[in-house]
Design a protein around this motif. Sequence first.
Motif, mmCIF file in Angstrom:
data_model
loop_
_atom_site.group_PDB
_atom_site.id
_atom_site.type_symbol
_atom_site.label_atom_id
_atom_site.label_comp_id
_atom_site.label_asym_id
_atom_site.label_seq_id
_atom_site.Cartn_x
_atom_site.Cartn_y
_atom_site.Cartn_z
ATOM 1 N N ASN A 1 43.440 -35.878 39.253
ATOM 2 C CA ASN A 1 44.678 -36.119 38.516
ATOM 3 C C ASN A 1 45.715 -35.032 38.774
ATOM 4 O OD1 ASN A 1 43.592 -38.434 37.426
ATOM 5 N ND2 ASN A 1 43.081 -37.514 35.459
ATOM 6 N N LEU B 1 49.233 -35.144 42.446
ATOM 7 C CA LEU B 1 50.680 -34.983 42.288
ATOM 8 C C LEU B 1 51.349 -34.557 43.586
ATOM 9 C CD1 LEU B 1 50.755 -33.034 38.908
ATOM 10 C CD2 LEU B 1 51.613 -35.353 39.252
ATOM 11 N N PRO C 1 53.541 -26.786 37.589
ATOM 12 C CA PRO C 1 53.371 -27.281 36.216
ATOM 13 C C PRO C 1 54.480 -26.779 35.292
ATOM 14 C CG PRO C 1 51.259 -26.605 37.104
ATOM 15 C CD PRO C 1 52.282 -26.199 38.115
ATOM 16 N N ILE D 1 55.781 -33.206 30.236
ATOM 17 C CA ILE D 1 55.205 -34.272 31.057
ATOM 18 C C ILE D 1 56.034 -35.531 30.908
ATOM 19 C CG2 ILE D 1 52.848 -33.385 31.066
ATOM 20 C CD1 ILE D 1 52.177 -35.415 28.844
ATOM 21 N N VAL E 1 55.690 -39.581 31.046
ATOM 22 C CA VAL E 1 54.668 -40.615 30.878
ATOM 23 C C VAL E 1 55.300 -41.969 31.163
ATOM 24 C CG1 VAL E 1 52.878 -41.541 29.374
ATOM 25 C CG2 VAL E 1 53.683 -39.197 29.026
ATOM 26 N N THR F 1 49.505 -29.126 31.359
ATOM 27 C CA THR F 1 48.596 -29.364 32.485
ATOM 28 C C THR F 1 47.299 -29.988 32.006
ATOM 29 O OG1 THR F 1 49.550 -27.456 33.646
ATOM 30 C CG2 THR F 1 47.431 -28.284 34.434
ATOM 31 N N LEU G 1 47.859 -33.608 31.207
ATOM 32 C CA LEU G 1 47.983 -34.423 32.420
ATOM 33 C C LEU G 1 46.617 -34.699 33.032
ATOM 34 C CD1 LEU G 1 50.627 -34.162 35.190
ATOM 35 C CD2 LEU G 1 48.220 -34.186 35.829
ATOM 36 N N HIS H 1 45.952 -38.667 32.361
ATOM 37 C CA HIS H 1 46.492 -39.529 33.411
ATOM 38 C C HIS H 1 45.515 -40.665 33.691
ATOM 39 C CE1 HIS H 1 48.553 -40.840 37.010
ATOM 40 N NE2 HIS H 1 47.453 -40.675 37.726
ATOM 41 N N ARG I 1 50.604 -43.489 33.441
ATOM 42 C CA ARG I 1 50.724 -42.552 34.555
ATOM 43 C C ARG I 1 51.501 -41.335 34.069
ATOM 44 N NH1 ARG I 1 49.474 -44.915 39.425
ATOM 45 N NH2 ARG I 1 50.694 -43.392 40.601
ATOM 46 N N ILE I 2 51.068 -40.148 34.502
ATOM 47 C CA ILE I 2 51.667 -38.909 34.011
ATOM 48 C C ILE I 2 52.016 -38.003 35.185
ATOM 49 C CG2 ILE I 2 51.387 -36.919 32.487
ATOM 50 C CD1 ILE I 2 49.168 -38.436 31.050
ATOM 51 N N SER I 3 53.174 -37.378 35.107
ATOM 52 C CA SER I 3 53.572 -36.346 36.059
ATOM 53 C C SER I 3 54.312 -35.265 35.297
ATOM 54 C CB SER I 3 54.456 -36.931 37.169
ATOM 55 O OG SER I 3 55.610 -37.535 36.609
ATOM 56 N N PHE I 4 54.553 -34.124 35.949
ATOM 57 C CA PHE I 4 55.351 -33.086 35.316
ATOM 58 C C PHE I 4 56.831 -33.447 35.417
ATOM 59 C CE2 PHE I 4 51.593 -30.465 36.591
ATOM 60 C CZ PHE I 4 51.192 -30.127 35.312
#
Length: 333
Positions: free
Chosen positions: A160, A164, A249, A253, A255, A302, A305, A309, A319-322
């Motif tokens: 996960n 990224l 990071p 986040i 989402v 972090t 995530l 995720h 779905r998760i990202s910074f």
Amino acid sequence: MAETSKVIHIRNVGPEISENDLRELFQPFGGIPKLVMLHAKNQALLQMQDVSSAVNAMQFYTNVQPTIRGRNVYVQFSSHQELTMMDQNAQGRGFQALIQYDAQQNAISARTSIQIANAAAITEAFGGALPPGISGTNDRCTVLVANLNPDRIDEDKLFNLFSLYGNIVRIKLLRNKPDHALVQMGDGFQAELAVHFLKRARLFGKRLDINFSKHPHITQGADAHEYVNSNLNRFNRNAAKNYRYCCSPTKMIHVSSLPQDVTEEEIVNHFEEHGAIVNTKLFEKTRKKQAHVMFENEEQATEALVCKHATSLGGSIIRISFSQLQTIRENSQ
């Protein structure tokens, strides 16, 4: 029923279902030399080693409903007798060809090389120039991750985080050094991004130590987890767009893939175990519900995530990202 064939057509193949999932469903009946995922239609075509193997599989699944990850899938004989070339209507994108390499890793390298071949598109994704310290010429695909928390880490959590920055081929936790792991990225450029952006990251109370490995790749085996065919790899489609979101990071986040009726309270309940949540904001973009969640520090974000995720929230796989936003604004999107 269509004429018997060694090619099986599978429907209702959701985004959470991988090629490995489909292979596990049909491998008890024989070898599977070819498999094509039709992501745009939530379908797949799978070729068994011979017609009798396909017939045995179809007879079994006539009496037993095949289910993958809680989802019913539906199978029938395909009109294809052999998987050679997908016809013009297969994915609605024109003619496409299936190319079989002598080794899986050669196919991976070819795919990722094509994705980053347009150097101008990649540099444009980073604002016209690669980040300082990124050469773009590294050819080492595997990174060594040290100082992990062995009591809380596993391969999926590492996936996960590292996904990224590129597609993941496989991950191996080192049993003789439980706080070490190897992560094989899709190519050297993606490995360079991971090392660059995660070099000071903290996770589960530890500051990660990340460097290029002396091993060119991770050997396949029971102790190595395979991710090359995972639908959760982020760079299979629109790689240049995903490079644009690469960053170290942050406290925030982003989402996505949220259910339309989700509430901020449900989001807070989903993430609050990972740290104090400072602020949240729900918004819609292209008619899809998304959210920003801001924690007190980068380590909490972090952890959220890597743990959440690709989990289910309200029946949707999120779905998760910074996020690179510094603060949540009323009109932030």
